[in-house]
Design a protein around this motif. Structure first.
Motif, PDB file in Angstrom:
ATOM      1  N   ASN A   1       0.596  -1.487   0.073  1.00  0.00           N
ATOM      2  CA  ASN A   1      -0.095  -0.135   0.644  1.00  0.00           C
ATOM      3  C   ASN A   1       1.072   0.988   0.124  1.00  0.00           C
ATOM      4  N   PHE A   2       1.035   2.136  -1.118  1.00  0.00           N
ATOM      5  CA  PHE A   2       1.594   3.673  -1.215  1.00  0.00           C
ATOM      6  C   PHE A   2       0.902   4.183  -2.376  1.00  0.00           C
ATOM      7  N   ASN A   3       1.247   5.273  -2.035  1.00  0.00           N
ATOM      8  CA  ASN A   3       0.252   6.240  -3.171  1.00  0.00           C
ATOM      9  C   ASN A   3      -1.101   6.170  -3.441  1.00  0.00           C
ATOM     10  N   LYS A   4      -1.689   5.321  -1.843  1.00  0.00           N
ATOM     11  CA  LYS A   4      -3.643   4.922  -2.133  1.00  0.00           C
ATOM     12  C   LYS A   4      -3.200   3.718  -2.986  1.00  0.00           C
ATOM     13  N   LEU A   5      -2.999   2.983  -3.024  1.00  0.00           N
ATOM     14  CA  LEU A   5      -2.959   2.282  -3.876  1.00  0.00           C
ATOM     15  C   LEU A   5      -2.595   0.647  -3.655  1.00  0.00           C
ATOM     16  N   ASN A   6      -3.149  -0.516  -3.617  1.00  0.00           N
ATOM     17  CA  ASN A   6      -2.904  -1.843  -3.592  1.00  0.00           C
ATOM     18  C   ASN A   6      -2.183  -2.746  -4.218  1.00  0.00           C
ATOM     19  N   ALA A   7      -1.326  -3.190  -4.392  1.00  0.00           N
ATOM     20  CA  ALA A   7      -1.526  -4.413  -5.224  1.00  0.00           C
ATOM     21  C   ALA A   7       0.015  -5.403  -4.964  1.00  0.00           C
ATOM     22  N   ALA A   8      -0.145  -6.703  -5.145  1.00  0.00           N
ATOM     23  CA  ALA A   8       0.411  -7.654  -5.115  1.00  0.00           C
ATOM     24  C   ALA A   8       1.487  -8.173  -5.857  1.00  0.00           C
ATOM     25  N   PHE A   9       2.613  -7.855  -5.692  1.00  0.00           N
ATOM     26  CA  PHE A   9       3.667  -8.384  -7.023  1.00  0.00           C
ATOM     27  C   PHE A   9       4.093  -9.910  -5.807  1.00  0.00           C
ATOM     28  N   HIS A  10       4.339 -10.416  -6.801  1.00  0.00           N
ATOM     29  CA  HIS A  10       4.338 -11.945  -7.376  1.00  0.00           C
ATOM     30  C   HIS A  10       5.673 -12.008  -6.836  1.00  0.00           C
ATOM     31  N   VAL A  11       6.622 -12.801  -5.899  1.00  0.00           N
ATOM     32  CA  VAL A  11       7.450 -12.716  -5.823  1.00  0.00           C
ATOM     33  C   VAL A  11       7.773 -14.894  -4.822  1.00  0.00           C
ATOM     34  N   SER A  12       9.300 -15.096  -5.329  1.00  0.00           N
ATOM     35  CA  SER A  12       9.392 -16.424  -4.672  1.00  0.00           C
ATOM     36  C   SER A  12       9.394 -16.865  -3.621  1.00  0.00           C
ATOM     37  N   ALA A  13       9.497 -16.155  -3.322  1.00  0.00           N
ATOM     38  CA  ALA A  13       9.780 -16.457  -1.677  1.00  0.00           C
ATOM     39  C   ALA A  13      10.513 -14.956  -0.985  1.00  0.00           C
ATOM     40  N   VAL A  14       9.134 -15.375   0.670  1.00  0.00           N
ATOM     41  CA  VAL A  14       9.754 -14.443   1.937  1.00  0.00           C
ATOM     42  C   VAL A  14      10.649 -14.959   2.613  1.00  0.00           C
ATOM     43  N   GLN A  15      12.233 -14.635   2.600  1.00  0.00           N
ATOM     44  CA  GLN A  15      13.482 -14.621   3.630  1.00  0.00           C
ATOM     45  C   GLN A  15      13.252 -14.455   4.958  1.00  0.00           C
ATOM     46  N   GLY A  16      12.673 -12.704   5.747  1.00  0.00           N
ATOM     47  CA  GLY A  16      12.787 -12.357   7.143  1.00  0.00           C
ATOM     48  C   GLY A  16      12.385 -11.117   6.480  1.00  0.00           C
ATOM     49  N   ILE A  17      12.956 -10.563   7.918  1.00  0.00           N
ATOM     50  CA  ILE A  17      12.754  -9.251   7.984  1.00  0.00           C
ATOM     51  C   ILE A  17      13.855  -8.606   8.762  1.00  0.00           C
ATOM     52  N   HIS A  18      14.726  -7.411   8.658  1.00  0.00           N
ATOM     53  CA  HIS A  18      15.863  -6.726   8.861  1.00  0.00           C
ATOM     54  C   HIS A  18      16.014  -5.163   9.318  1.00  0.00           C
ATOM     55  N   ARG A  19      16.402  -5.218  10.676  1.00  0.00           N
ATOM     56  CA  ARG A  19      16.146  -3.342  10.565  1.00  0.00           C
ATOM     57  C   ARG A  19      17.349  -3.377  10.746  1.00  0.00           C
TER      58      ARG A  19
END
Length: 303
Positions: A90-108
């Motif tokens: 969600n950005f620019n007041k728009l929702n979109a779904a991006f197709h990716v191969s895998a999600v690895q994790g979150i890093h700060r």
């Protein structure tokens, strides 16, 4: 998998969601991510852009699915989608779904650790990278999702038409300092502001450059003569717009200067953060006309 905005305001940190497309690692600011869902076959849309795989309806809204591999010039292996995911943004007041191969994790990480790609990576502004960061020994390329979406649908970019009627307004020499890391967007913002009569504009490439410039003016004894308003993006390498706002608004000799946050990330949660930091106005990036109106109000300008 739900994602939340976990960071305090103005710390100059961000959370990067690391994901994989093919064998390559990429990143996106968690603040842009609404949720992460398992892949499901989308419904094709006739005559859609080739980068649009189709649509799906996770709950009560229809969301377009963007084939990120195709956007990056890759050939997707159609036989192996078992671990594929949708990153719903969600950005620019728009929702979109991006197709990716895998999600690895979150890093700060700190914005200070984000390196802005040079011209060999983003030649003539044609690249898809907004930053590069090393995480656990791997180089993660932070993608320019706004640019990807704008190339598919230009109407999601700056609404330049909103200021066309402002041509011929009274010239205004109030000095405005701009912090924007996208060369293309900063040029468009300058063009729009000039069309609206604002001609005394100084552009910096990130929050750190903007902060250094303000201190330069302060040390010269001419801060108010050089800066009457600051316009800042949020996402920028070295120093983000929230940290810049915090520094300005906690400085006794600078806090009277209006700060306008102009970013694709402006949503309800981000507005609360900006308000806590003392931002005088906050606008979503497509709304360039509203940006001009906000500056008019803050500087007491008249058409």
């Amino acid at each position: 998998m739900e994602t939340g905005i976990l960071l305090e305001s103005g710390t100059n940190e961000l959370e990067i969601l690391e994901f994989r497309v093919g064998k390559n690692l990429y990143g996106i600011n968690v603040a842009k991510v609404r949720e992460i869902l398992s892949y499901q076959d989308p419904t094709p849309v006739p005559n859609a852009d080739a980068r649009i795989e189709g649509i799906f309806m996770p709950r009560d809204e229809i969301i377009s699915v963007i084939d990120l591999a195709r956007c990056l010039g890759m050939v997707r292996d159609e036989q192996t989608t078992d671990n594929d995911m949708y990153i719903v943004t969600n950005f620019n007041k728009l929702n979109a779904a991006f197709h990716v191969s895998a999600v690895q994790g979150i890093h700060r990480v700190s914005w200070e650790d984000i390196i802005k790609p040079d011209s060999t990576v983003n030649a003539a502004g044609a690249g898809m990278a907004t930053g590069i960061v090393r995480i656990d020994g791997n180089l993660i390329i932070i993608l320019d999702f706004e640019k990807i979406v704008a190339e598919i649908n230009p109407e999601t970019g700056l609404k330049v038409s909103d200021v066309e009627h402002m041509h011929g307004r009274k010239r205004n020499e109030s000095p405005i300092l701009i912090a924007e890391d996208s060369a293309l967007l900063s040029k468009m913002i300058v063009t729009c502001l000039e069309q609206a009569g604002y001609t005394n504009l100084t552009v910096t490439a990130n929050g750190q450059e903007c902060w250094d410039k303000m201190n330069e003016y302060l040390n010269s004894g001419d801060l108010d003569g050089q800066v009457s308003c600051v316009i800042t993006d949020i996402e920028m390498p070295q120093m983000d717009g929230h940290h810049l706002t915090k520094l300005i608004k906690t400085n006794d000799t600078m806090k009277h200067i209006p700060v306008v946050i102009f970013s694709s990330l402006v949503n309800d949660e981000m507005k609360r953060k900006g308000e806590q930091l003392g931002a005088d106005a906050q606008l979503s990036k497509p709304e360039i006309g509203q940006l001009v109106e906000a500056i008019d109000g803050l500087l007491g300008a008249k058409a």
